[in-house]
Design a protein around this motif. Structure first.
Motif, PDB file in Angstrom:
ATOM      1  N   LEU C 210     -22.319  35.218  69.077  1.00 16.45           N
ATOM      2  CA  LEU C 210     -22.705  34.347  70.194  1.00 16.45           C
ATOM      3  C   LEU C 210     -22.068  34.877  71.470  1.00 16.45           C
ATOM      4  N   THR C 211     -22.911  35.159  72.462  1.00 15.10           N
ATOM      5  CA  THR C 211     -22.373  35.623  73.744  1.00 15.10           C
ATOM      6  C   THR C 211     -22.717  34.585  74.806  1.00 15.10           C
ATOM      7  N   VAL C 212     -21.721  34.199  75.580  1.00 14.30           N
ATOM      8  CA  VAL C 212     -21.931  33.193  76.626  1.00 14.30           C
ATOM      9  C   VAL C 212     -21.472  33.773  77.953  1.00 14.30           C
ATOM     10  N   TRP C 213     -22.389  33.847  78.908  1.00 12.66           N
ATOM     11  CA  TRP C 213     -22.026  34.221  80.270  1.00 12.66           C
ATOM     12  C   TRP C 213     -21.871  32.924  81.044  1.00 12.66           C
ATOM     13  N   SER C 214     -20.765  32.758  81.685  1.00  8.69           N
ATOM     14  CA  SER C 214     -20.585  31.509  82.421  1.00  8.69           C
ATOM     15  C   SER C 214     -19.812  31.768  83.705  1.00  8.69           C
ATOM     16  N   ALA C 215     -20.155  30.999  84.735  1.00  7.06           N
ATOM     17  CA  ALA C 215     -19.411  31.068  85.999  1.00  7.06           C
ATOM     18  C   ALA C 215     -18.131  30.272  85.798  1.00  7.06           C
ATOM     19  N   THR C 216     -17.114  30.947  85.276  1.00 11.95           N
ATOM     20  CA  THR C 216     -15.889  30.241  84.916  1.00 11.95           C
ATOM     21  C   THR C 216     -14.663  30.979  85.439  1.00 11.95           C
ATOM     22  N   GLN C 217     -13.587  30.247  85.615  1.00 12.56           N
ATOM     23  CA  GLN C 217     -12.301  30.847  86.000  1.00 12.56           C
ATOM     24  C   GLN C 217     -11.450  31.153  84.771  1.00 12.56           C
ATOM     25  N   ILE C 218     -11.922  30.685  83.582  1.00  8.55           N
ATOM     26  CA  ILE C 218     -11.067  30.762  82.388  1.00  8.55           C
ATOM     27  C   ILE C 218     -11.855  31.220  81.156  1.00  8.55           C
ATOM     28  N   PRO C 219     -12.323  32.482  81.164  1.00 14.61           N
ATOM     29  CA  PRO C 219     -13.184  32.918  80.052  1.00 14.61           C
ATOM     30  C   PRO C 219     -12.559  32.753  78.665  1.00 14.61           C
ATOM     31  N   HIS C 220     -11.281  33.058  78.527  1.00 17.24           N
ATOM     32  CA  HIS C 220     -10.697  32.970  77.187  1.00 17.24           C
ATOM     33  C   HIS C 220     -10.551  31.534  76.711  1.00 17.24           C
ATOM     34  N   LEU C 221     -10.064  30.670  77.588  1.00 16.54           N
ATOM     35  CA  LEU C 221      -9.935  29.270  77.183  1.00 16.54           C
ATOM     36  C   LEU C 221     -11.303  28.688  76.863  1.00 16.54           C
ATOM     37  N   LEU C 222     -12.293  29.105  77.636  1.00 16.78           N
ATOM     38  CA  LEU C 222     -13.645  28.619  77.378  1.00 16.78           C
ATOM     39  C   LEU C 222     -14.132  29.086  76.008  1.00 16.78           C
ATOM     40  N   ARG C 223     -13.823  30.329  75.686  1.00 16.44           N
ATOM     41  CA  ARG C 223     -14.232  30.876  74.384  1.00 16.44           C
ATOM     42  C   ARG C 223     -13.632  30.039  73.248  1.00 16.44           C
ATOM     43  N   THR C 224     -12.355  29.759  73.358  1.00 14.74           N
ATOM     44  CA  THR C 224     -11.705  28.953  72.322  1.00 14.74           C
ATOM     45  C   THR C 224     -12.347  27.573  72.237  1.00 14.74           C
ATOM     46  N   GLN C 225     -12.625  26.998  73.403  1.00  9.41           N
ATOM     47  CA  GLN C 225     -13.164  25.638  73.412  1.00  9.41           C
ATOM     48  C   GLN C 225     -14.607  25.585  72.910  1.00  9.41           C
ATOM     49  N   ILE C 226     -15.402  26.574  73.278  1.00 10.16           N
ATOM     50  CA  ILE C 226     -16.782  26.590  72.766  1.00 10.16           C
ATOM     51  C   ILE C 226     -16.753  26.692  71.250  1.00 10.16           C
ATOM     52  N   ALA C 227     -15.881  27.555  70.740  1.00  9.64           N
ATOM     53  CA  ALA C 227     -15.762  27.703  69.283  1.00  9.64           C
ATOM     54  C   ALA C 227     -15.372  26.368  68.647  1.00  9.64           C
ATOM     55  N   GLN C 515      -8.514  55.650  91.395  1.00  9.70           N
ATOM     56  CA  GLN C 515      -8.520  56.044  89.984  1.00  9.70           C
ATOM     57  C   GLN C 515      -8.483  54.845  89.038  1.00  9.70           C
ATOM     58  N   PHE C 516      -8.320  53.636  89.617  1.00 13.34           N
ATOM     59  CA  PHE C 516      -8.144  52.456  88.768  1.00 13.34           C
ATOM     60  C   PHE C 516      -9.413  51.620  88.691  1.00 13.34           C
ATOM     61  N   GLN C 517      -9.657  51.115  87.529  1.00 14.26           N
ATOM     62  CA  GLN C 517     -10.741  50.150  87.350  1.00 14.26           C
ATOM     63  C   GLN C 517     -10.107  48.893  86.766  1.00 14.26           C
ATOM     64  N   VAL C 518     -10.149  47.804  87.522  1.00 12.04           N
ATOM     65  CA  VAL C 518      -9.590  46.557  87.006  1.00 12.04           C
ATOM     66  C   VAL C 518     -10.712  45.798  86.308  1.00 12.04           C
ATOM     67  N   VAL C 519     -10.512  45.551  85.041  1.00 10.92           N
ATOM     68  CA  VAL C 519     -11.546  44.911  84.225  1.00 10.92           C
ATOM     69  C   VAL C 519     -11.086  43.485  83.923  1.00 10.92           C
ATOM     70  N   HIS C 520     -11.980  42.538  84.092  1.00  8.40           N
ATOM     71  CA  HIS C 520     -11.595  41.152  83.845  1.00  8.40           C
ATOM     72  C   HIS C 520     -12.802  40.345  83.427  1.00  8.40           C
ATOM     73  N   GLY C 521     -12.553  39.205  82.861  1.00  6.50           N
ATOM     74  CA  GLY C 521     -13.635  38.248  82.642  1.00  6.50           C
ATOM     75  C   GLY C 521     -14.462  38.467  81.395  1.00  6.50           C
ATOM     76  N   ASP C 522     -14.174  39.473  80.586  1.00  7.39           N
ATOM     77  CA  ASP C 522     -14.967  39.688  79.382  1.00  7.39           C
ATOM     78  C   ASP C 522     -14.027  39.625  78.181  1.00  7.39           C
ATOM     79  N   THR C 523     -14.190  38.583  77.372  1.00  4.55           N
ATOM     80  CA  THR C 523     -13.225  38.366  76.289  1.00  4.55           C
ATOM     81  C   THR C 523     -13.306  39.438  75.212  1.00  4.55           C
ATOM     82  N   SER C 524     -14.388  40.225  75.215  1.00  2.00           N
ATOM     83  CA  SER C 524     -14.449  41.276  74.202  1.00  2.00           C
ATOM     84  C   SER C 524     -13.746  42.546  74.671  1.00  2.00           C
TER      85      SER C 524
END
Lengths: 296, 164, 777
Positions: C210-227, C515-524
């Motif tokens: 299950l993949t959920v894209w959401s306009a959220t400030q808290i992707p990980h907490l949302l993942r736990t809560q959706i589960a 040289q840096f790529q800051v990656v955020h917002g994707d729990t995978s």
């Protein structure tokens, strides 16, 4: 924010557009800049069966002199009016008013014809159009007719335009020497509409010491824009003084039932009509004096 | 939203009373009324299309009379809902004879909910006033036409609507 | 470490793609076969649902599914509330109302159709039979005797009572020369991010993913809560927060639509999208503030504050959202502001009403606290006829008082409040302003000067003080090509950490920020994290990044030292090279050392290959930024219009990684405060209808309403984290409102007015001046 379904027409000529509005009558709405109609449709407060998009009609966006008058095409945007050199010279009230409509995006898209035909009680142009004694030209398939501004606004969102008619042009007499205009507005902070907007157009006489004739248009205060005749009567022929202006302004809301809403009570609107009428008259006089000093 | 006012109608209270409480005639006074059918004593099912210019909506609901004191006073209750929201209102109408005419004093309150309440703020008051005005304008016209053409007491009278 | 990039005003890496409109928010994403959900929402504030008839909607063209609350009974858990207060009553928000609706906008049914038009059209075909109940709108009436409880099983509408007391309050009030009382109202606000909420869910039945894209400030907490809400394996849920167009706390939450859209995608085996309309956003996304504070202050004649007592009525709305009950308690903790007040007591009554829930909105409880204490300082000054600046100065703790323990149980990390105050007074030329004010008053012009000295809580952590973890994570991985991926558990949505973290990394590793790529917002992709809120992304998230960078650096130092034959302790990282201090010849290119880590042929003995480090950082304390704001307004006597004339902000957020971003945060925060002070108010009528239902009627500040904001800074680093940064995301909003309120009250002083509740709408001010015009001094 998704409108109900409708049939979309984009006529290429005015004649084609007139035939469409004739055929569909009050089931059709004209789309020009779209600033009033589209929000209503998205909220489904309006659900016209036919939307006739006249925004792309050629030859309806212009500001030019015609037979000693200034003619403005209905699809002329607020922004074009705001920046017109011809209007700045011959009818500064319209640019003064246009500059106070909404914000830049609104002014780039909204049209004078659309704004007048929609007749929003807080719209800005109606005050100016009234103070200028402008004429509004409406066309249908059998010809055109001329509606004086004073007769044009009937009620909230209601004008003299019949179903089957399209507002095509606004005509204004150029400003005489020794005249001055001003538009003073108290805007509603959310929408930018006028809580009260006062357009003053004064012609001075007697060596610029007296008001020969004043025309005052007020919008926002009541369900429709109107000419503040009691104010005008109190000004016409009077020698200019602060007291004359102040006293005249007290009549701004005479005989009208003020609107009342979340943003301004009727009582407040009434008081603001007085304040902004005074300010508009004073500024219009200043303009009249300033211009004549400039040596016409 | 509160509404109050007075209006003078060109007929004595008894005539005004019968106009206001006669459903078929009343239905012609209500702006946009498309249907008014009895639904019990002093209670009617109503279908109304309210609107101003491009803004309009259809409402279905009930209209009820209460505390009828002919020909002095009554209470009118309205309850309707439609896609743009719902309206619930109650108004008291008092009739006072003034010569050959009747002075009507009305006071009422309406609650509006749903879409029109949340986005129609700017226009609501004025719209309500307009509807009341149209109602009484139609009543005037109806009473005048009855006077003028007694042979046709039920002649349809169109609501006097300018423009549009 | 040389600081070539840290502290420099680098332009944001994020901006080019955002300005050009070529990046992707939720609504920009489209999946093959995607369907669209639309929600039917209650027009009633309070009503029983007798029935929901979906039959017509189900048969409408394009509709594939239509569900009411009864249809999903038990399948989806209600919206979670992470905040726990002893003895608080339950008030969980169901994802779809079942028997009763409790606020206008509460979802009653959902329709899924093949396009968004069909979905919307089908809503008009749903027939709901409501039995309207009396709405409970006013929080004081809600807790009055005889008011009907909103929730079954409750005996009243009190959600909770919360108390906090420190110091000897009795003694304070006993020894006071004066006791001043005031009621203060912090009105209800709508957060209004530019991007409304939106959710897409995609379920792959084969993989069970299950993949959920959401306009959220808290992707990980949302993942736990959706589960949890769906009773679905968390390991098979991936949440992605793509570009997020502002949140201000409103996306620091878990919403019914997020779980429901996921549920629909699972049911249908098709991707489902829902995009919130602005009207839905106004009605059914959390609101902010909404407190009534009755405050009492005990003072000495010399202006020293002895004690402060406050009772707060917090209007929580109908249900709890994620942090609803927690927010007013932050007001309690911060109630003594930046002053040494020996005794304080706060009582909070949380109240249920038929409105949308309140929750964290930029500042979250602290703007209310600052407003409360700063209004108190102004009232004390007015009462004692002292300059508001002097009353403040008199009560400041001194720099050597830090760490400073408040009677509310907090420990302020570091501060020099007088320094910021003095700087602000100097920038504003306070003395001259007062002279100008006196002169204008004589001319019948009403200029007001407002001063706010504030302190706030930032860098949300440690865990002991947080409802769901007060730490943050970061993984730094130097890729084989020498480029660096920084995976942060923070979830920036406009704050600019793609830039600041790159600046930090560049200085630590001696390479270019590009040289840096800051990656955020994707729990995978990124390790489990807490998210971006409470001005914590830099202070907590940034520190996690910093620590991971140091770990990677250390490994690289060992590799480089091994390659050039030197001591790891002596390796210097600069200009893309790793060199030994003692000899420039002993140098290796950054990329060469990186390559060695992956090729793994020349590594020191016992060293693992690869170049990646993860840190979970938990701070020992909050951070406490502070500052002074001075605001000058002039009020139009005839209209009541409040015009901003000058605004001076001196903020101290500790060390600064990028002054441009700090400036932006301060300015944006102040403007948001101008919104609350002058314009914004979510108005529910007595029937519980939200009558400021659109931007037509809910006024936000425009550029033309503002004056230039003059900013300056003092720098007092925090000892709580190695970067010495405190956080600045909410400072403007917290510091500014009282300055604005003070200025307006000051302008109205000649009318005998010392306090006005926000928002300072023209008509309100006009009425005040009119009523007391006979008393103009």
């Amino acid at each position: 924010m998704i409108p109900a379904s409708f049939e979309y027409h984009a006529p290429k000529t005015l004649d084609e557009a007139l035939r469409l509005v004739e055929r569909h009558g009050d089931e059709a709405k004209l789309l020009a800049g779209g600033h009033s109609l589209l929000p209503l449709m998205k909220l489904r407060l309006a659900a016209p069966r036919y939307v006739i998009d006249i925004g792309h009609l050629r030859g309806m966006s212009y500001i030019r002199e015609e037979n000693g008058q200034i003619a403005i095409g209905a699809l002329t945007t607020h922004s074009e009016i705001e920046h017109s050199e011809l209007l700045a010279a011959k009818c500064p009230l319209l640019p003064q008013t246009a500059a106070q409509i909404g914000d830049v995006q609104v002014r780039n898209r909204g049209t004078i014809g659309g704004s007048l035909a929609h007749a929003d009680p807080g719209g800005d142009y109606p005050a100016a159009i009234l103070a200028l004694d402008a004429e509004i030209i409406a066309a249908n398939t059998s010809g055109t007719r001329t509606i004086p501004a004073r007769d044009f606004f009937v009620d909230m969102l209601t004008t003299q335009l019949h179903p089957g008619e399209i507002l095509t042009q606004i005509r204004i007499a150029p400003r005489p020497p020794q005249s001055g205009t001003a538009y003073e507005k108290l805007h509603q902070p959310a929408s930018g509409f006028a809580i009260v907007g006062v357009a003053a157009n004064v012609l001075l006489g007697n060596g610029r010491k007296a008001i020969e004739r004043a025309a005052i248009g007020i919008t926002g205060l009541a369900a429709k824009a109107f000419r503040a005749e009691a104010v005008e009567r109190a000004l016409n022929g009077k020698t200019i003084s602060d007291k004359v202006i102040e006293d005249a302004s007290r009549n701004a809301a005479q005989g009208v039932e003020p609107l009342s809403d979340l943003h301004a009570s009727g009582e407040y609107r009434r008081e603001m009509a007085r304040v902004f009428t005074r300010r508009a008259i004073a500024r219009a006089i200043e303009a009249a004096r300033g211009v004549s000093r400039g040596g016409v | 939203m509160k509404l109050a006012g007075t209006v003078t109608l060109p007929a004595p209270p008894s005539e005004v009373w019968s106009l206001l409480t006669d459903a078929p005639r009343l239905s012609r006074l209500l702006p946009g009324c498309e249907q008014l059918e009895p639904d019990g004593p002093d209670r009617y099912k109503a279908a109304v299309k309210f609107g101003i210019a491009a803004i309009s909506g259809k409402y279905a609901g009930t209209l009820e009379f209460a505390e009828k004191k002919p020909p002095h006073s009554l209470i009118l209750k309205l309850d309707g809902k439609g896609l743009p929201g719902f309206v619930k209102g109650e108004g008291r109408i008092e009739l006072t004879p003034k010569g050959d005419t009747t002075e009507i004093a009305y006071t009422g309150e309406a609650h509006v909910g749903g879409l029109i309440a949340s986005v129609g703020q700017r226009m609501l008051d004025a719209a309500a006033r307009k509807i009341v005005q149209q109602f009484f304008d139609s009543a005037k016209a109806e009473l005048e036409s009855t006077k003028g053409a007694a042979a046709e007491p039920n002649s349809p009278v169109k609501a006097h609507r300018k423009g549009n | 470490m040389t600081t070539r990039y840290i502290g420099k005003p680098l332009k944001r890496k994020e901006d080019p793609r955002l300005i050009q409109g070529i990046s992707h928010y939720v609504d920009d994403l489209n999946l093959a076969g995607m369907h669209y959900a639309a929600f039917l929402r209650s027009p009633h504030a309070h009503a029983n649902i007798r029935s929901v008839d979906l039959s017509k909607a189900r048969h409408a063209s394009g509709v594939v599914l239509a569900l009411s609350g009864a249809d999903i009974d038990g399948a989806i858990q209600p919206v979670p509330c992470a905040a726990q207060i002893p003895d608080m009553k339950s008030a969980a928000r169901p994802v779809l109302a079942r028997d009763r609706v409790r606020f206008v906008g509460e979802a009653v049914a959902v329709v899924v159709a093949s396009d968004r038009y069909a979905a919307r059209d089908a809503l008009d075909l749903i027939e709901v039979d409501y039995e309207p109940l009396t709405p409970i709108v006013n929080p004081e009436k809600a807790i009055a005797k005889g008011a009907t409880p909103l929730h079954a099983g409750h005996k009243d509408n009190v959600a909770f009572k919360w108390e906090l007391e420190g110091g000897d309050l009795k003694a304070a009030f006993k020894s006071a020369d004066k006791v001043i009382r005031q009621r203060l109202v912090n009105q209800r606000l709508i957060p209004v991010p530019i991007e409304t909420r939106g959710v897409i869910a995609d379920y792959q039945p084969g993989e069970g993913q299950l993949t959920v894209w959401s306009a959220t400030q808290i992707p990980h907490l949302l993942r736990t809560q959706i589960a949890s809400m769906l009773n679905f394996p968390e390991t098979l849920v991936r949440v992605v927060a793509p570009e997020v167009g502002g949140g201000f706390g409103s996306k620091l939450n878990v919403y019914p639509e997020e779980a429901l859209v996921a549920y629909l995608a699972i049911q249908l085996g098709k991707p489902v999208k829902w995009s919130e309309s602005r009207r839905e956003n106004f009605q059914a996304t959390i609101h902010g503030r909404d407190q009534i504070d009755d405050v009492e202050v005990a003072v000495k004649r010399d202006g020293s504050i002895l004690g402060l007592r406050c009772h707060v009525i917090a209007d929580l709305g109908a249900y709890y959202q994620l942090l609803t009950p927690l927010i007013p308690t932050l007001t309690g903790l911060m109630m003594t502001g930046c002053y040494k007040i020996p005794a304080a007591r706060m009582e909070i009554t949380g109240v249920f009403t038929n409105k949308m829930a309140t929750d964290a909105y930029r500042g979250a409880g602290r703007p209310e606290a600052t407003y409360l204490i700063e209004r108190v300082m102004d009232l004390v000054a007015a009462e004692l006829k002292k300059d508001p600046v002097e009353v403040r100065r008199k009560n400041f703790p001194q720099p050597n008082d830090f760490p400073y323990a408040t009677p509310t149980g907090l420990i302020y990390d570091s501060g020099d409040y007088e320094k910021a105050l003095d700087m602000a007074l100097k920038v504003a030329d306070y003395k001259k302003l007062r002279q100008e004010q006196a002169k204008l008053r004589k001319e019948g012009r009403y200029m007001g000067i407002g001063v706010s000295t504030y302190v706030e809580i930032c860098g949300m952590g440690p865990s002991s003080a947080m409802p769901a973890g007060g730490w943050e994570s970061a993984t730094v991985r130097v890729e084989p090509t020498g480029r660096v991926s920084v995976m942060t558990g923070s979830s920036p949505h406009g704050q600019g950490q793609e830039t600041t973290f790159a600046q930090m990394g560049a200085d630590v590793l001696g390479i270019d920020p590009s040289q840096f790529q800051v990656v955020h917002g994707d729990t995978s992709i990124v390790p489990y994290g807490i998210g971006t809120f409470g001005s914590r992304a830099t202070a907590v998230g940034g520190t996690a990044v910093y620590k991971s960078l140091l770990k990677v650096k250390e490994k690289l130092a060992h590799i480089a030292a091994h390659l050039v034959g030197s001591d790891p302790e002596r390796m210097v990282f600069a200009d893309g090279k790793i060199s030994a201090k003692e000899s420039p010849k002993k140098s290796v290119a950054f990329g060469q050392a990186v390559s060695a880590a992956y090729v793994a042929k020349t590594l020191p003995a016992d060293m693992e290959p690869g170049l990646e480090a993860t840190t979970f950082f938990e701070p020992s304390n909050f951070t406490y930024p502070f500052g002074t704001h001075i605001c000058v307004v002039e009020i139009d006597r005839e209209i009541g219009d409040v015009k901003l004339v000058r605004y001076v902000a001196v903020d101290d957020c500790g060390n600064v990684l990028n002054p441009l971003l700090v400036e932006g945060q301060v300015q944006g925060g102040i403007v948001q405060s101008v919104g609350q002070a002058l314009f914004e108010e979510a108005v529910y009528d007595e029937q519980g209808q939200l009558i400021t239902g659109e931007l037509m009627d809910y006024a936000l500040p425009h550029a033309s309403d503002l004056c230039w904001i003059e900013t300056a800074r003092t720098v007092t680093p925090t000892p709580v984290n190695p970067l010495g940064v405190k956080g600045v995301g909410e400072a403007g909003t917290i510091g500014a409102t009282p300055a604005l309120a003070g200025a307006v009250a000051d302008a109205l002083a000649p009318f005998g007015v010392h306090h006005v509740d926000m928002p300072f709408k023209r008509e309100k001010i006009w009425q005040l001046m009119r009523k007391s015009s006979g008393r103009v001094q």
